[in-house]
Motif scaffolding. Structure first.
Motif, short mmCIF file in Angstrom:
data_model
loop_
_atom_site.label_atom_id
_atom_site.label_comp_id
_atom_site.label_asym_id
_atom_site.label_seq_id
_atom_site.Cartn_x
_atom_site.Cartn_y
_atom_site.Cartn_z
N GLY A 84 44.45 45.76 51.11
CA GLY A 84 43.11 46.57 50.77
C GLY A 84 42.72 47.17 49.00
O GLY A 84 41.40 46.59 49.10
N MET A 85 43.38 47.57 48.76
CA MET A 85 43.93 47.83 46.89
C MET A 85 43.91 46.24 46.47
O MET A 85 43.02 47.05 45.59
CB MET A 85 44.48 48.61 46.80
N VAL A 86 44.56 45.32 47.20
CA VAL A 86 44.27 44.56 45.79
C VAL A 86 42.76 43.55 46.27
O VAL A 86 43.05 42.92 45.48
CB VAL A 86 45.86 43.52 47.17
N LEU A 87 42.83 43.64 47.62
CA LEU A 87 41.44 43.37 47.43
C LEU A 87 40.36 43.69 45.80
O LEU A 87 39.38 43.34 45.54
CB LEU A 87 40.77 43.40 48.54
N LEU A 88 40.69 45.44 46.38
CA LEU A 88 39.93 45.97 45.13
C LEU A 88 39.78 45.76 44.00
O LEU A 88 39.07 45.26 43.44
CB LEU A 88 40.37 47.68 45.43
N ILE A 89 41.76 45.64 43.56
CA ILE A 89 41.57 45.31 42.36
C ILE A 89 41.09 44.08 41.81
O ILE A 89 40.60 43.69 40.67
CB ILE A 89 43.53 44.52 42.28
N ALA A 90 41.62 43.06 42.75
CA ALA A 90 40.19 41.61 42.40
C ALA A 90 38.54 41.19 42.32
O ALA A 90 38.69 40.39 41.12
CB ALA A 90 41.05 40.73 43.48
N GLN A 91 38.76 42.51 42.41
CA GLN A 91 36.65 42.21 42.20
C GLN A 91 36.75 42.95 40.79
O GLN A 91 35.43 42.38 40.15
CB GLN A 91 36.86 43.16 43.41
N MET A 92 37.55 43.68 39.77
CA MET A 92 37.68 43.68 38.91
C MET A 92 38.50 42.83 37.48
O MET A 92 37.85 42.93 36.41
CB MET A 92 38.59 45.18 38.80
N ILE A 93 38.54 41.54 38.17
CA ILE A 93 38.41 40.05 36.90
C ILE A 93 37.35 40.07 36.99
O ILE A 93 36.40 39.62 37.74
CB ILE A 93 39.96 39.57 37.47
N PRO A 94 37.13 40.26 35.30
CA PRO A 94 35.72 38.79 35.51
C PRO A 94 35.82 37.47 35.31
O PRO A 94 36.67 37.07 35.68
CB PRO A 94 36.29 39.33 33.46
N GLY A 95 34.92 38.03 35.73
CA GLY A 95 34.01 36.49 36.33
C GLY A 95 34.98 34.86 35.20
O GLY A 95 35.75 34.15 35.97
N ILE A 96 34.51 35.10 34.30
CA ILE A 96 35.29 34.18 33.00
C ILE A 96 37.05 33.84 33.30
O ILE A 96 37.33 32.86 32.74
CB ILE A 96 34.45 34.32 31.99
N VAL A 97 37.41 34.49 33.27
CA VAL A 97 38.81 34.77 33.74
C VAL A 97 39.62 34.07 34.70
O VAL A 97 40.00 32.68 34.68
CB VAL A 97 39.73 36.34 33.54
N MET A 98 38.73 34.01 35.73
CA MET A 98 38.71 33.54 36.76
C MET A 98 38.86 31.91 36.95
O MET A 98 38.69 31.07 37.31
CB MET A 98 38.29 33.90 38.25
N ALA A 99 37.31 31.46 36.34
CA ALA A 99 36.85 30.45 35.92
C ALA A 99 37.81 29.40 34.84
O ALA A 99 38.28 28.44 35.83
CB ALA A 99 35.82 30.22 35.32
N MET A 100 38.76 30.45 34.23
CA MET A 100 39.68 29.60 33.49
C MET A 100 40.85 28.71 34.23
O MET A 100 41.70 28.25 34.27
CB MET A 100 40.20 30.43 32.59
N GLY A 101 41.27 30.01 35.15
CA GLY A 101 42.37 29.54 35.66
C GLY A 101 41.81 28.78 37.05
O GLY A 101 42.38 28.17 37.60
N PHE A 102 41.02 28.93 37.88
CA PHE A 102 40.27 27.62 38.59
C PHE A 102 40.19 26.30 37.80
O PHE A 102 40.25 25.24 38.43
CB PHE A 102 38.55 28.02 38.68
N TYR A 103 40.06 26.13 36.02
CA TYR A 103 39.80 24.67 35.42
C TYR A 103 41.16 24.57 35.73
O TYR A 103 41.14 23.00 36.13
CB TYR A 103 39.73 25.61 34.06
N GLY A 104 41.59 24.98 35.46
CA GLY A 104 43.25 24.74 35.30
C GLY A 104 43.46 23.70 37.05
O GLY A 104 44.42 22.96 36.75
N ILE A 105 43.43 24.58 37.86
CA ILE A 105 44.09 24.09 39.90
C ILE A 105 43.15 23.02 39.72
O ILE A 105 43.78 21.92 40.09
CB ILE A 105 43.52 25.50 40.31
N PHE A 106 41.38 23.22 39.95
CA PHE A 106 40.86 22.00 40.27
C PHE A 106 41.26 20.95 39.25
O PHE A 106 41.61 19.94 39.76
CB PHE A 106 39.69 22.90 39.60
N LEU A 107 41.68 20.63 38.12
CA LEU A 107 41.66 19.98 37.45
C LEU A 107 43.01 19.39 37.89
O LEU A 107 42.86 17.95 37.74
CB LEU A 107 42.19 19.96 35.24
#
Length: 253
Positions: A84-107
């Motif tokens: 539950g704490m991990v899920l709460l922390i996950a919501q605090m990560i900025p979307g642009i940071v996640m987008a950059m991570g997803f870019y590498g994974i999706f590529l």
């Protein structure tokens, strides 16, 4: 708060030659529907793609978050508090940071420029929220209700599907609504992961009207008005369910 909405409608009806009028007209004295004609001619495929992505995000979010919340609320696995704490922390990560991570994974996995890739990306924002809402709501369901189902021979999956899920209607509506709205209004993931795809959401469709030497504000605002209608209708229709869903678990008897 409502003035930007009013001004969006006003500009969508204002002729192009009056856009830079000083002072601007507070009401469209010579209204035009050219912007809405542009929406019908140019933006319908983008609206349909956004609808597809929104519904797909809702389906994936519910499929993951509802069973996970049932496990946390009723089965109480070891390490549930940490999760539950991990899920709460996950919501605090900025979307642009996640987008950059997803870019590498999706590529690496060939998921770039695909509408179903956006469903996966948008769900990562909605799932943690859905788990927390469902957990709070399901925690308030009496244990006697699930115990009665177990006595009647129902297993954990049958109890979840036939007993817990039907009485979690308010939470279902709340999670579905917010998941859809997040996917419908997403621009960061769409621009990062699907800027070259053949099926793009409406947020990128609006962006097409903005260029270095030309900004078609009439069409931009008309598209924004049309894109706002589904969100406004959903909020009005689901208001009472959302109010009950987001306050679930806030008060203990």
């Amino acid at each position: 708060m409502l003035f930007p909405v009013y001004w969006m409608i006003n500009v969508s009806l204002t002729p192009q030659q009056d856009m830079r009028k000083d002072p601007p007209d507070l009401f469209p004295l010579h209204p035009t529907f050219q912007g809405y004609q542009a929406v019908l001619n140019d933006q319908l495929p983008y609206l349909l793609t956004s609808l597809l992505i929104g519904l797909g995000t809702v389906a994936l979010t519910l499929a993951v978050s509802a069973p996970a919340a049932y496990a946390l609320a009723k089965l109480r696995p070891r390490g549930g508090g940490v999760l539950g704490m991990v899920l709460l922390i996950a919501q605090m990560i900025p979307g642009i940071v996640m987008a950059m991570g997803f870019y590498g994974i999706f590529l690496n996995f060939g998921l770039m420029n695909s509408w179903w890739g956006l469903i996966i990306a948008d769900s990562t924002i909605a799932v943690p929220f859905g788990v927390m809402i469902f957990t709070a709501f399901m925690s308030g369901i009496p244990d006697e209700l699930t115990a009665a189902a177990l006595i009647d021979g129902a297993g954990s999956i049958r109890t979840f599907w036939s007993v817990v899920l039907p009485v979690s209607r308010n939470a279902l509506v709340t999670v579905s609504l917010f998941s859809f709205l997040w996917a419908w209004s997403d621009f960061v993931f769409a621009n990062t992961l699907d800027s070259g795809g053949s099926m793009q959401p409406i947020t990128l469709g609006i962006y097409r009207y903005i260029g270095n030497n030309n900004q078609e504000w009439n069409a931009i605002m008309a598209t924004a008005v049309v894109a706002s209608i589904p969100a406004a209708l959903l909020l009005v229709l689901a208001q009472r369910y959302v109010a009950a869903g987001v306050t679930a678990g806030a008060v203990k008897d």
